[in-house]
Write an enzyme that holds these catalytic residues in place. Structure first.
Site, PDB file in Angstrom:
ATOM      1  N   TRP A 134       0.805  -1.215   0.000  1.00 10.14           N
ATOM      2  CA  TRP A 134       0.000   0.000   0.000  1.00 10.14           C
ATOM      3  C   TRP A 134       0.847   1.280   0.000  1.00 10.14           C
ATOM      4  CZ3 TRP A 134       2.106   2.250   4.112  1.00 10.14           C
ATOM      5  CH2 TRP A 134       2.636   1.417   5.093  1.00 10.14           C
ATOM      6  N   SER A 161      -4.777  -5.058   1.181  1.00  2.17           N
ATOM      7  CA  SER A 161      -6.202  -5.038   1.512  1.00  2.17           C
ATOM      8  C   SER A 161      -6.706  -3.658   1.923  1.00  2.17           C
ATOM      9  CB  SER A 161      -6.476  -6.036   2.645  1.00  2.17           C
ATOM     10  OG  SER A 161      -6.291  -7.340   2.164  1.00  2.17           O
ATOM     11  N   GLU A 232      10.749  -7.909  -3.906  1.00  4.80           N
ATOM     12  CA  GLU A 232      11.221  -6.579  -3.494  1.00  4.80           C
ATOM     13  C   GLU A 232      10.753  -6.376  -2.063  1.00  4.80           C
ATOM     14  OE1 GLU A 232      13.071  -4.643  -5.107  1.00  4.80           O
ATOM     15  OE2 GLU A 232      12.805  -5.046  -7.237  1.00  4.80           O
ATOM     16  N   CYS A 266      10.331   1.700   1.662  1.00  3.72           N
ATOM     17  CA  CYS A 266      11.320   0.616   1.808  1.00  3.72           C
ATOM     18  C   CYS A 266      12.728   1.182   1.730  1.00  3.72           C
ATOM     19  CB  CYS A 266      11.108  -0.429   0.721  1.00  3.72           C
ATOM     20  SG  CYS A 266      11.087   0.270  -0.929  1.00  3.72           S
TER      21      CYS A 266
HETATM   22  P1  NAP Z   1       3.088  -6.928   3.658  1.00  2.77           P
HETATM   23  O1  NAP Z   1       2.286  -7.161   4.875  1.00  2.77           O
HETATM   24  O2  NAP Z   1       4.111  -7.917   3.299  1.00  2.77           O
HETATM   25  O3  NAP Z   1       2.012  -6.762   2.466  1.00  2.77           O
HETATM   26  C1  NAP Z   1       2.409  -6.595   1.131  1.00  2.77           C
HETATM   27  C2  NAP Z   1       1.476  -7.392   0.241  1.00  2.77           C
HETATM   28  O4  NAP Z   1       1.649  -8.799   0.524  1.00  2.77           O
HETATM   29  C3  NAP Z   1       0.000  -7.118   0.496  1.00  2.77           C
HETATM   30  O5  NAP Z   1      -0.699  -7.222  -0.712  1.00  2.77           O
HETATM   31  C4  NAP Z   1      -0.396  -8.232   1.457  1.00  2.77           C
HETATM   32  O6  NAP Z   1      -1.766  -8.520   1.440  1.00  2.77           O
HETATM   33  C5  NAP Z   1       0.411  -9.377   0.901  1.00  2.77           C
HETATM   34  N1  NAP Z   1       0.724 -10.414   1.859  1.00  2.77           N
HETATM   35  C6  NAP Z   1       1.016 -10.296   3.183  1.00  2.77           C
HETATM   36  N2  NAP Z   1       1.307 -11.497   3.717  1.00  2.77           N
HETATM   37  C7  NAP Z   1       1.229 -12.400   2.718  1.00  2.77           C
HETATM   38  C8  NAP Z   1       1.416 -13.803   2.637  1.00  2.77           C
HETATM   39  N3  NAP Z   1       1.778 -14.528   3.700  1.00  2.77           N
HETATM   40  N4  NAP Z   1       1.225 -14.412   1.447  1.00  2.77           N
HETATM   41  C9  NAP Z   1       0.874 -13.695   0.368  1.00  2.77           C
HETATM   42  N5  NAP Z   1       0.676 -12.367   0.378  1.00  2.77           N
HETATM   43  C10 NAP Z   1       0.866 -11.717   1.526  1.00  2.77           C
HETATM   44  O7  NAP Z   1       3.823  -5.564   3.661  1.00  2.77           O
HETATM   45  P2  NAP Z   1       3.394  -4.242   4.383  1.00  2.77           P
HETATM   46  O8  NAP Z   1       3.888  -4.319   5.763  1.00  2.77           O
HETATM   47  O9  NAP Z   1       1.971  -3.934   4.153  1.00  2.77           O
HETATM   48  O10 NAP Z   1       4.264  -3.218   3.493  1.00  2.77           O
HETATM   49  C11 NAP Z   1       5.434  -2.699   3.890  1.00  2.77           C
HETATM   50  C12 NAP Z   1       6.626  -3.567   3.559  1.00  2.77           C
HETATM   51  O11 NAP Z   1       6.852  -3.543   2.150  1.00  2.77           O
HETATM   52  C13 NAP Z   1       7.881  -3.029   4.181  1.00  2.77           C
HETATM   53  O12 NAP Z   1       8.678  -4.061   4.650  1.00  2.77           O
HETATM   54  C14 NAP Z   1       8.558  -2.321   3.012  1.00  2.77           C
HETATM   55  O13 NAP Z   1       9.929  -2.120   3.185  1.00  2.77           O
HETATM   56  C15 NAP Z   1       8.224  -3.242   1.903  1.00  2.77           C
HETATM   57  N6  NAP Z   1       8.381  -2.579   0.604  1.00  2.77           N
HETATM   58  C16 NAP Z   1       9.432  -2.940  -0.193  1.00  2.77           C
HETATM   59  C17 NAP Z   1       9.635  -2.305  -1.416  1.00  2.77           C
HETATM   60  C18 NAP Z   1      10.760  -2.680  -2.340  1.00  2.77           C
HETATM   61  O14 NAP Z   1      10.714  -2.289  -3.498  1.00  2.77           O
HETATM   62  N7  NAP Z   1      11.763  -3.403  -1.908  1.00  2.77           N
HETATM   63  C19 NAP Z   1       8.772  -1.283  -1.795  1.00  2.77           C
HETATM   64  C20 NAP Z   1       7.722  -0.930  -0.948  1.00  2.77           C
HETATM   65  C21 NAP Z   1       7.550  -1.586   0.252  1.00  2.77           C
HETATM   66  P3  NAP Z   1      -2.755  -7.981   2.602  1.00  2.77           P
HETATM   67  O15 NAP Z   1      -2.728  -6.504   2.539  1.00  2.77           O
HETATM   68  O16 NAP Z   1      -4.056  -8.577   2.234  1.00  2.77           O
HETATM   69  O17 NAP Z   1      -2.198  -8.508   3.890  1.00  2.77           O
END
Ligand code: NAP
Length: 458
Positions: A134, A161, A232, A266
């Site tokens: 998001w 979500s 990523e 990130c």
């Molecule tokens: P997240 O919980 O991992 O969610 C990211 C996406 O993965 C969402 O669509 C989420 O769906 C889905 N998801 C979560 N758990 C999952 C699982 N076990 N199996 C399949 N899909 C799953 O991440 P966040 O905490 O919202 O976002 C922040 C993170 O993203 C930070 O760690 C940030 O550093 C990282 N990020 C990395 C980059 C990069 O380019 N390296 C860029 C931006 C952000 P739901 O929302 O339905 O849970």
């Protein structure tokens, strides 16, 4: 997690969405598969024309879409607009360069392999699942979708979500621009439904941007089906300041690098490693600027920092700060959750962080900077690498030997010298260690979801 639009500035639930039924998921996967065959019959020029039309639509919709983004995840309206403008630029970039990036590569001396002609050709794989976060809810999607569609793949989006309205906007964008129905489609599903989509034989590969926990789960399931993934993931980027740096500029850029996107990027600078010769000067000015940031209504033009995107995220930041403080860290500013509705957290600066504290090696996803004192280049490199992550890094020094040493020795996917880490369509983007693998953007990114096919002719 419910699929819902909840305004993080107020905590108010604005709209809830039913997850798609198994039948609807199946229908959309079928469309993605059919659209892949239809795209295979199109030229780069046709796809480029549609991609440019989609960029024009984004330009036209920028104000409404920016309001949707700000309402769903709390970033300031001006940064939402900047994000959308960047997407349009990225789409035009791939419309212009995809054909060159994917042109056949002939072998100069085919006789060395016994051929009269040999070349490498890049061909699309099929429908690709994109699981997206998001925090840059438009850019993260577009930087996958633009190269994927230009290569002739189709995309199936499982968005976070908490950004369903943005997901539904993106669901229509490419077909509005001329791409066939199903070329890019969103599935409103929870994370527990990702497995069934990954297991579906119509999905040929997957990309996930998000936490390392989610990445590892998706990587495991995709691996069980021998499907390629690009991951990523999170980061805990170092921001190194050496005595030859322009301290004023490092402070100014450092505050932006930590607090952009309300501290939820990130590639945010998360750990400031400052040489002892400029430590006091840097820290005093940095704290002053952090404390001066204007927190408030993310829709207002003069706001620097809005709320965090979710209650869970805000609670996580609170807990990691409390853990550090309980173990002896010093808070130089911020550190107290304001008593108001919504998910707010103030700009916070912390020193005296030790390896016993969670924030030493966990990613802190909010406007919390930790400053460490270092005595040498070697110290700085050791501390920069003392993290499970390896996404970006920013080093501030005017000494060419130091610049070269940092660029060589920091374990990260990108090193920026005297500047903050930014993603550009022209440059490959990605990480090492628990920050993931594979690359997005540039020629490297568009080739990730292509079959690198060798053609040999006698
Ligand atoms: P997240 O919980 O991992 O969610 C990211 C996406 O993965 C969402 O669509 C989420 O769906 C889905 N998801 C979560 N758990 C999952 C699982 N076990 N199996 C399949 N899909 C799953 O991440 P966040 O905490 O919202 O976002 C922040 C993170 O993203 C930070 O760690 C940030 O550093 C990282 N990020 C990395 C980059 C990069 O380019 N390296 C860029 C931006 C952000 P739901 O929302 O339905 O849970």
């Amino acid at each position: 997690m419910a699929i819902a639009t909840i305004n993080p500035a107020t905590g108010e639930t604005l709209e809830e969405f039913e997850p798609f039924s198994p039948e609807e998921i199946d229908r959309r996967l079928g469309l993605a598969d059919e659209a892949f065959r239809a795209l295979g019959r199109t030229s780069f020029d046709t796809r480029a024309e549609w991609m440019r039309a989609a960029a024009d639509l984004l330009d036209a919709d920028i104000n409404d879409l920016a309001r949707t983004v700000t309402t769903e995840m709390g970033k300031t309206l001006q940064s939402a607009r900047a994000e959308i403008a960047k997407c349009a630029m990225g789409m035009r970039f791939f419309a212009t360069h995809a054909q060159r990036f994917l042109a056949d590569e002939p072998l100069d001396n085919p006789d060395s392999v016994g051929a009269s002609r040999a070349y490498v050709s890049y061909q699309p794989l099929g429908p690709i699942l994109a699981v997206m976060p998001w925090n840059f809810p438009v850019w993260q999607v577009i930087r996958f979708a633009a190269p994927a569609l230009m290569a002739g793949n189709t995309g199936v989006l499982k968005h976070a979500s908490n950004v369903p309205r943005t997901a539904l906007y993106l669901d229509r964008l490419f077909t509005r621009a001329g791409f066939p129905e199903g070329a890019f489609a969103a599935l409103l599903i929870g994370s527990t439904d990702v497995e069934q989509v990954l297991l579906d034989p119509r999905i040929r590969a997957a990309t996930l941007t998000g936490s390392d926990a989610a990445g590892s789960s998706v990587g495991l399931i995709a691996g069980s089906q021998v499907k390629k993934t690009v991951l990523e993931l999170g980061g805990s980027d170092p921001f190194v300041v050496m005595p030859s740096a322009d301290v004023d500029q490092a402070v100014r850029v450092g505050v932006t690098a930590r607090c952009q996107n309300n501290g939820q990027s990130c590639i945010a600078a998360k750990r400031f490693l400052v040489h002892e010769d400029c430590f006091d000067e840097f820290t005093d000015r940095f704290v002053e600027r952090m404390a001066d940031l204007r927190i408030g209504d993310p829709m207002a033009d003069d706001t620097d920092l809005g709320p965090l995107a979710t209650e869970v995220g805000r609670d996580g930041v609170e807990q990691v700060v409390a853990d550090a403080v309980g173990k002896g860290a010093k808070v130089l500013c911020g550190g107290e959750t304001p008593d108001r509705p919504g998910w707010w957290y103030p700009p916070t600066v912390i020193t005296d962080v030790t390896p016993a504290m969670r924030m030493y090696d966990e990613e802190v996803f909010g406007p919390v900077a930790q400053i460490h004192r270092v005595g040498s280049v070697e110290d700085a490199i050791a501390l920069a690498n003392a993290t499970p992550y390896g996404l970006g890094s920013s080093v501030w020094t005017h000494d060419p030997a130091e610049q070269a040493e940092f660029a060589r020795s920091i374990e990260s996917g990108q090193v920026f010298v005297n500047g903050m880490v930014v993603s550009y369509p022209q440059l490959p983007f990605g990480g090492v260690k628990r920050s993931g693998y594979g690359r997005e953007l540039a020629a490297y990114g568009i080739r990730e979801f292509c079959n690198t096919k060798t053609v040999w002719a006698a």
